[in-house]
Design a protein around this motif. Structure first.
Motif, PDB file in Angstrom:
ATOM      1  N   UNK A 162      -6.229 -16.097  14.037  1.00  0.00           N
ATOM      2  CA  UNK A 162      -6.859 -16.746  12.900  1.00  0.00           C
ATOM      3  C   UNK A 162      -8.203 -16.139  12.545  1.00  0.00           C
ATOM      4  N   UNK A 163      -8.916 -15.586  13.527  1.00  0.00           N
ATOM      5  CA  UNK A 163     -10.244 -15.042  13.246  1.00  0.00           C
ATOM      6  C   UNK A 163     -10.168 -13.787  12.367  1.00  0.00           C
ATOM      7  N   UNK A 164      -9.434 -12.729  12.751  1.00  0.00           N
ATOM      8  CA  UNK A 164      -9.398 -11.554  11.867  1.00  0.00           C
ATOM      9  C   UNK A 164      -8.770 -11.845  10.508  1.00  0.00           C
ATOM     10  N   UNK A 165      -7.780 -12.730  10.457  1.00  0.00           N
ATOM     11  CA  UNK A 165      -7.155 -13.051   9.167  1.00  0.00           C
ATOM     12  C   UNK A 165      -8.147 -13.758   8.252  1.00  0.00           C
ATOM     13  N   UNK A 166      -8.894 -14.717   8.787  1.00  0.00           N
ATOM     14  CA  UNK A 166      -9.871 -15.427   7.950  1.00  0.00           C
ATOM     15  C   UNK A 166     -11.072 -14.542   7.627  1.00  0.00           C
ATOM     16  N   UNK A 167     -11.448 -13.662   8.544  1.00  0.00           N
ATOM     17  CA  UNK A 167     -12.476 -12.677   8.233  1.00  0.00           C
ATOM     18  C   UNK A 167     -12.025 -11.810   7.059  1.00  0.00           C
ATOM     19  N   UNK A 168     -10.772 -11.394   7.095  1.00  0.00           N
ATOM     20  CA  UNK A 168     -10.241 -10.556   6.020  1.00  0.00           C
ATOM     21  C   UNK A 168     -10.300 -11.279   4.679  1.00  0.00           C
ATOM     22  N   UNK A 169      -9.940 -12.541   4.666  1.00  0.00           N
ATOM     23  CA  UNK A 169      -9.975 -13.303   3.414  1.00  0.00           C
ATOM     24  C   UNK A 169     -11.391 -13.430   2.882  1.00  0.00           C
ATOM     25  N   UNK A 170     -12.352 -13.701   3.763  1.00  0.00           N
ATOM     26  CA  UNK A 170     -13.745 -13.767   3.315  1.00  0.00           C
ATOM     27  C   UNK A 170     -14.183 -12.414   2.745  1.00  0.00           C
ATOM     28  N   UNK A 171     -13.863 -11.326   3.438  1.00  0.00           N
ATOM     29  CA  UNK A 171     -14.251  -9.999   2.961  1.00  0.00           C
ATOM     30  C   UNK A 171     -13.650  -9.713   1.592  1.00  0.00           C
ATOM     31  N   UNK A 172     -12.412 -10.145   1.374  1.00  0.00           N
ATOM     32  CA  UNK A 172     -11.727  -9.873   0.112  1.00  0.00           C
ATOM     33  C   UNK A 172     -12.280 -10.718  -1.032  1.00  0.00           C
ATOM     34  N   UNK A 173     -12.479 -12.012  -0.807  1.00  0.00           N
ATOM     35  CA  UNK A 173     -12.978 -12.845  -1.911  1.00  0.00           C
ATOM     36  C   UNK A 173     -14.438 -12.557  -2.220  1.00  0.00           C
ATOM     37  N   UNK A 174     -15.176 -12.003  -1.225  1.00  0.00           N
ATOM     38  CA  UNK A 174     -16.573 -11.632  -1.439  1.00  0.00           C
ATOM     39  C   UNK A 174     -16.726 -10.168  -1.870  1.00  0.00           C
ATOM     40  N   UNK A 175     -15.613  -9.426  -1.891  1.00  0.00           N
ATOM     41  CA  UNK A 175     -15.622  -8.073  -2.414  1.00  0.00           C
ATOM     42  C   UNK A 175     -16.289  -7.028  -1.544  1.00  0.00           C
ATOM     43  N   UNK A 176     -16.266  -7.201  -0.224  1.00  0.00           N
ATOM     44  CA  UNK A 176     -16.915  -6.225   0.665  1.00  0.00           C
ATOM     45  C   UNK A 176     -15.916  -5.455   1.529  1.00  0.00           C
ATOM     46  N   UNK A 177     -14.614  -5.586   1.234  1.00  0.00           N
ATOM     47  CA  UNK A 177     -13.607  -4.965   2.100  1.00  0.00           C
ATOM     48  C   UNK A 177     -13.747  -3.447   2.160  1.00  0.00           C
ATOM     49  N   UNK A 178     -14.232  -2.832   1.078  1.00  0.00           N
ATOM     50  CA  UNK A 178     -14.354  -1.371   1.072  1.00  0.00           C
ATOM     51  C   UNK A 178     -15.510  -0.875   1.943  1.00  0.00           C
ATOM     52  N   UNK A 179     -16.344  -1.790   2.405  1.00  0.00           N
ATOM     53  CA  UNK A 179     -17.491  -1.403   3.223  1.00  0.00           C
ATOM     54  C   UNK A 179     -17.233  -1.571   4.727  1.00  0.00           C
ATOM     55  N   UNK A 180     -16.040  -2.048   5.099  1.00  0.00           N
ATOM     56  CA  UNK A 180     -15.780  -2.381   6.504  1.00  0.00           C
ATOM     57  C   UNK A 180     -15.877  -1.160   7.400  1.00  0.00           C
ATOM     58  N   UNK A 181     -15.155  -0.093   7.051  1.00  0.00           N
ATOM     59  CA  UNK A 181     -15.117   1.082   7.919  1.00  0.00           C
ATOM     60  C   UNK A 181     -16.509   1.660   8.137  1.00  0.00           C
ATOM     61  N   UNK A 182     -17.274   1.791   7.058  1.00  0.00           N
ATOM     62  CA  UNK A 182     -18.628   2.335   7.180  1.00  0.00           C
ATOM     63  C   UNK A 182     -19.516   1.433   8.020  1.00  0.00           C
ATOM     64  N   UNK A 183     -19.351   0.110   7.859  1.00  0.00           N
ATOM     65  CA  UNK A 183     -20.198  -0.815   8.617  1.00  0.00           C
ATOM     66  C   UNK A 183     -19.911  -0.731  10.108  1.00  0.00           C
ATOM     67  N   UNK A 184     -18.674  -0.466  10.481  1.00  0.00           N
ATOM     68  CA  UNK A 184     -18.324  -0.377  11.898  1.00  0.00           C
ATOM     69  C   UNK A 184     -18.800   0.936  12.522  1.00  0.00           C
TER      70      UNK A 184
END
Length: 336
Positions: free
Chosen positions: A304-326
């Protein structure tokens, strides 16, 4: 669906492409969910976690997911500690709180109430449980669990056999999962419940109209035969007219090691949206299965944690920044 800035209220909003997007994003975020890496993708963002119905696991899961993305969480639990106790409307509550935060998660005991929050809100609203209606994020994490436990990519889900067992009338999680699975082809659903708690006829007809096989039975042994996964549910006593009505069905479909070994294939995955009723005479998945390798319920909650993290990232529009942030050296690998 267009995730950015959108509400997530129902599984009916989702296509297979949307689910694949969520899963790909969740896989990227799994190291963060496990506490192995840190990201500050949502630093400065605020979540309102509004739970007007009892919840421990789902509320904390949403809060943990948002926090691990670097955001802050504000919680409200129960009617007695909210302005509803003073007679405030959902419209006013939603309009006010959406001015304070960037996204809201809402759980409410009344069917349709979460939709009312969304209609009045100026920020995205995610349905955290809508009375006896839907629980879309639970369905997504359940499907993610099936993907991992069965070792199947989404394009390999066609033709699976799954038993949905227990309270199929009032259980919102099991209905949401059935709707998500209806997007695939050739699924065989074993709906195992007493006649009084069977899946609503409109949903059964929807599954059949989508070309799926549906077996409805009140016999547990028949329902477990030949399936690859079992999704067990508790009796939703809070939605029954009285505790006595619920008591009539407790323990009717309890699965223990003996039942599993007699009626299930060795590789059958055992799932449950939790909480389960741990009283031995009632427990849907008996405690003697706790160490069984096919019991996936705790891996399920972890998912549930990575799935809900993914949803937050998508609705907030930051999914394209994940790889760089890691890869940011400021956020080194964490030690647990």
């Amino acid at each position: 669906m267009q995730f950015l800035g959108s509400h997530l209220l129902s599984t009916e909003q989702l296509t297979l492409g949307d689910i694949d997007t969520v899963f790909q994003t969740a896989r990227l975020l799994e190291p963060v969910a496990r506490g192995e890496k840190v990201t500050r993708l949502l630093e400065g963002a605020v979540l309102a976690n509004l739970f007007f119905e009892p919840s421990t696991r789902t509320r904390i899961s949403f809060g943990s997911a948002f926090s691990r993305l670097g955001g802050r969480v504000l919680d409200t639990t129960g009617f007695e500690f909210s302005s509803f106790a003073k007679g405030e409307s959902i419209y006013d509550t939603s309009r006010v709180i959406s001015g304070y935060v960037d996204v809201m998660v809402v759980r409410h005991p009344r069917l349709g109430a979460v939709k009312e929050f969304a209609e009045a809100s100026g920020v995205p609203v995610i349905n955290g449980g809508d009375g006896p209606g839907e629980h879309p994020t639970q369905a997504l994490l359940d499907l993610y669990t099936l993907h991992k436990e069965l070792g199947r990519e989404l394009h390999q889900f066609d033709g699976i056999r799954i038993a949905l067992v227990g309270d199929l009338k009032y259980g919102r999680a099991v209905k949401s999962l059935a709707r998500l699975l209806s997007l695939f082809k050739g699924i065989t659903f074993h709906l195992v419940a007493p006649d009084e708690l069977q899946m609503p006829s409109a949903l059964v007809q929807h599954l059949q109209a989508c070309g799926h096989q549906v077996l409805q039975t009140s016999d547990l042994a028949t329902g477990l035969h030949g399936v690859q996964a079992v999704y067990s549910t508790r009796i939703q006593e809070e939605r029954f007219p009285s505790p006595e009505d619920a008591d009539r069905f407790r323990g009717s479909y309890s699965i223990n090691r003996a039942v599993f070994e007699q009626h299930c294939q060795p590789g059958t995955v055992l799932m449950h949206p939790l909480p389960r009723d741990n009283r031995s005479e009632h427990c849907e998945l008996n405690n003697d299965l706790n160490s069984h390798p096919q019991l996936a319920i705790f891996r399920q909650t972890d998912n549930g944690i990575p799935v809900r993290m993914a949803l937050f990232a998508l609705v907030m529009g930051v999914q394209d920044q994940i790889t760089a942030s890691l890869q940011d050296p400021r956020w080194a690998l964490r030690r647990r």
